[in-house]
Design an enzyme around this catalytic site. Structure first.
Site, PDB file in Angstrom:
ATOM      1  N   GLU A   1      -8.877 -65.444 107.786  1.00 16.70           N
ATOM      2  CA  GLU A   1      -9.659 -66.199 106.788  1.00 16.70           C
ATOM      3  C   GLU A   1     -10.646 -66.940 107.784  1.00 16.70           C
ATOM      4  OE1 GLU A   1      -9.171 -66.950 103.717  1.00 16.70           O
ATOM      5  OE2 GLU A   1      -7.281 -66.242 103.534  1.00 16.70           O
TER       6      GLU A   1
ATOM      7  N   TYR B   1     -11.327 -74.917 102.034  1.00 17.02           N
ATOM      8  CA  TYR B   1     -10.982 -73.591 101.888  1.00 17.02           C
ATOM      9  C   TYR B   1      -9.946 -72.892 102.693  1.00 17.02           C
ATOM     10  CZ  TYR B   1     -10.504 -68.653 101.393  1.00 17.02           C
ATOM     11  OH  TYR B   1      -9.928 -67.543 101.516  1.00 17.02           O
TER      12      TYR B   1
ATOM     13  N   ASP C   1     -13.350 -70.900  96.606  1.00 18.79           N
ATOM     14  CA  ASP C   1     -14.405 -70.182  97.266  1.00 18.79           C
ATOM     15  C   ASP C   1     -15.354 -69.818  96.585  1.00 18.79           C
ATOM     16  OD1 ASP C   1     -13.239 -68.123  96.020  1.00 18.79           O
ATOM     17  OD2 ASP C   1     -13.566 -66.647  97.839  1.00 18.79           O
TER      18      ASP C   1
ATOM     19  N   CYS D   1     -15.366 -60.696  87.745  1.00 23.33           N
ATOM     20  CA  CYS D   1     -16.206 -61.412  87.335  1.00 23.33           C
ATOM     21  C   CYS D   1     -17.163 -61.702  88.859  1.00 23.33           C
ATOM     22  CB  CYS D   1     -15.680 -63.102  87.222  1.00 23.33           C
ATOM     23  SG  CYS D   1     -16.569 -64.032  86.537  1.00 23.33           S
TER      24      CYS D   1
ATOM     25  N   CYS E   1     -13.695 -57.533  80.000  1.00 20.86           N
ATOM     26  CA  CYS E   1     -12.845 -58.511  80.921  1.00 20.86           C
ATOM     27  C   CYS E   1     -11.698 -58.911  80.076  1.00 20.86           C
ATOM     28  CB  CYS E   1     -13.785 -59.533  81.120  1.00 20.86           C
ATOM     29  SG  CYS E   1     -13.027 -60.887  81.978  1.00 20.86           S
TER      30      CYS E   1
END
Length: 333
Positions: free
Chosen positions: A16, A99, A117, A171, A181
């Site tokens: 991360e 986050y 995020d 997206c 989508c």
DNA sequence: AATACGGGGAG
DNA sequence: CTCCCAGTATT
């Protein structure tokens, strides 16, 4: 992705930090080399900062590497190698913000905290057609609250990773293929024709120009001088060649007349030449660096200051340097 | 609330 | 060129 194969907090944390503001494709090789070099948090804690920065070289945002190392030492020495087990406690670690704390807590411990995020901002702003700027105080609060109402309380880890991946693959920022989508029926932005204008982000940074004139000493044909960048600003704790920064373009006369240069030469004989006429323009997100390299031939060591050191050119590859200098070194040496 | 902080890939 | 990336810390 290798970090999807584990729930080891050390590895999730490492991945991360590496992935902050970094594309998966760019961060992946770094993750692999860090895991190999430092299999456990103790290995990372016991490393020298210089070695960590060297492994981080080229990834940018070097405060991440410094905080990574410091946090590893904290976890290893103060917490017996055991990472905090909640969002709230994780948030206290250096380099771990909202986050990252949410990601680790949900993935490793199943805590129900939503990650927000860049991907999530995009998905939510479009699906709900929200034009509140995502980098405003109101926007940050609003999207976090909205995300909290949407998260799957039964499987927060999967939900969090799924919505991020959905944002990255379907997206996406440019030309999302909305026609196929799976969420197009409920998408308010698609309904209102605002997909391409979302998410809204407050003004971009203005770029400053700087002029870096690097001095590449050639001492006896096999030594040179480097120094570590200290204090505030870019590339903190990385190494570089002695540099004369000017407010505009300068040439040889500007170099030889510079006080710092004269102090370094201390009256000794030298030959200086411009390595390359064209400026190398190195672009950071907030600065444009116009750089040139000057070769300075001398027979004995210059009068170096405290933070400078004379090194054999054969050892130069072991020092962490900005990628700008890494490229020069590859060409020149 | 703004600003600093990297480097690279995509269009 | 522009945008933005599995953001955080500091001012």
């Amino acid at each position: 992705m290798p970090w999807r194969e584990t729930v080891d907090p050390y590895r999730i944390w490492l991945s991360e930090i590496i992935l902050q503001q970094t594309r998966v494709a760019q961060g992946l090789p770094y993750y692999l080399s860090f895991v190999e070099a430092y299999p456990t948090v103790f290995d990372l804690a016991n490393a020298q900062q210089e070695e960590v920065l060297k492994l981080w070289q080229g990834l940018g945002y070097y405060s991440r590497a410094r905080n990574l190392h410091e946090t590893a030492q904290f976890v290893a020495n103060e917490l017996q190698g055991v990472f905090p087990s909640s969002y709230k406690e994780l948030l206290k670690l250096k380099g771990v913000g909202d986050y990252t704390a949410s990601a680790i807590a949900s993935i490793c411990y199943g805590e129900v905290v939503p990650v927000v995020d860049g991907n999530v901002y995009r998905v939510l702003s479009r699906y709900f057609n929200i034009d509140t700027p995502i980098n405003s105080t109101k926007g940050i609060k609003k999207f976090k609250e909205l995300a909290s109402t949407l998260i799957d309380t039964k499987n927060p880890a999967n939900y969090n990773q799924a919505i991020m991946e959905f944002g990255a693959l379907q997206c996406k920022p440019q030309s999302p293929y909305c026609i196929i989508c799976p969420l197009n029926e409920g998408c308010e932005a698609l309904k209102n024709g605002t997909v391409t204008s979302l998410p809204v982000k407050l003004k971009k940074v203005k770029v400053k120009n700087r002029y870096f004139n690097y001095l590449i000493f050639n001492i006896d044909g096999n030594k040179t001088v480097i120094q570590q960048r200290t204090g505030k600003g870019i590339w903190q704790n990385l190494y570089e060649f002695p540099v004369i920064e000017s407010s505009a373009k300068i040439d040889i006369d500007g170099i030889t007349g510079d006080q710092g240069f004269m102090d370094l030469m201390n009256g000794m004989d030298y030959e200086i030449s411009l390595y390359q006429e064209e400026y190398v323009i190195h672009k950071l997100s907030h600065q444009h660096l116009y750089t040139r390299f000057y070769i300075v031939e001398i027979q004995k060591n210059p009068l170096i200051s405290e933070e400078q050191k004379v090194i054999h050119v054969s050892t130069i590859a072991q020092y962490p340097v900005p990628i700008l200098l890494g490229k020069f070194i590859d060409r020149f040496y």
